[in-house]
Write a protein that holds these residues in place. Structure first.
Motif: not given
Length: 231
Positions: A121-128, A157-161, A178-181, A202-204
């Motif tokens: 399950n998605v337990a947390m969501k984080r922006e940047w 420049q962060n690898p998690l996008g 599941i994260h950006g790049t 897409d991740v946004m």
């Protein structure tokens, strides 16, 4: 094996926590230069996006593969609406919709031997989101990762996008994200330390559609050919 049986198999999770927590590829810490020779895409789905203090760059035309662009398709999963389904073998992520449809996104996946699968399950969501390499990563390549031992702040420049969704199973962190790049050219490839990466645009999009607590099913990356997913 039928697709229905394959979904049942996914209930037994295979955890590789030490490998997963870093969620980066070898080149993530040294992303492609911003001055790409490719022109930015004219597709509005993948244009530049202003997001608070940051601007998500447009995906260069040369990095944008039609197969992996966000699109509405017939749902091949059989899961209830609102479920996120990751198909690493075919490099797709589905968000199941009502009426037999699903939003399909292209993804990059973990290298062989560094993948988690199961139901969470998605337990947390984080922006940047902030990113921290694992102890194993630092031990393996101290010259590359030791300076980030206390973490890297979120940013372009962060690898998690631009966004990250954190998956937990039975209340415990799977260390699977599941994260950006910042490497859109890596979509469709198997090269990360286990996590699922998406183009930032897409991740946004996924982030705003998926609430905390949403069910996530991750299929095994190997085994029975998932022909129904390969469309």
């Amino acid at each position: 094996m039928t697709l229905r049986k394959q979904w049942c198999v996914c209930a037994a999770a295979l955890l590789l926590p030490a490998a997963l927590a870093g969620c980066v590829s070898d080149s993530d810490i040294m992303p492609k230069a911003a001055g790409s020779t490719y022109a930015p895409t004219s597709d509005l789905r993948y244009g530049a996006v202003s997001d608070g203090a940051y601007t998500v760059a447009a995906v260069p035309v040369g990095d944008l593969k039609t197969r992996y662009m966000r699109q509405l398709v017939d749902d091949p999963t059989g899961q209830p609406a609102g479920t996120v389904v990751v198909d690493p073998k075919n490099r797709f992520l589905y968000l199941v919709q009502e009426g037999g449809k699903a939003l399909r996104y292209g993804v990059g996946v973990g290298k062989e031997g560094m993948a988690w699968w199961g139901t969470a399950n998605v337990a947390m969501k984080r922006e940047w989101p902030r990113w921290t390499p694992t102890k194993d990563m630092i031990s393996r390549e101290p010259g590359k990762y030791s300076k980030w031992a206390r973490g890297m702040e979120g940013g372009t420049q962060n690898p998690l996008g631009a966004r990250a969704l954190y998956l937990f199973k039975d209340g415990k962190d799977t260390l699977y994200r599941i994260h950006g790049t910042n490497e859109p050219w890596s979509i469709g490839q198997a090269m990360s330390s286990g996590c699922i990466r998406m183009m930032n645009q897409d991740v946004m999009d996924l982030y705003r559609r998926v609430p905390p607590g949403a069910k996530v099913v991750v299929l095994p990356a190997t085994g029975v050919e998932t022909a129904a997913f390969a469309g």
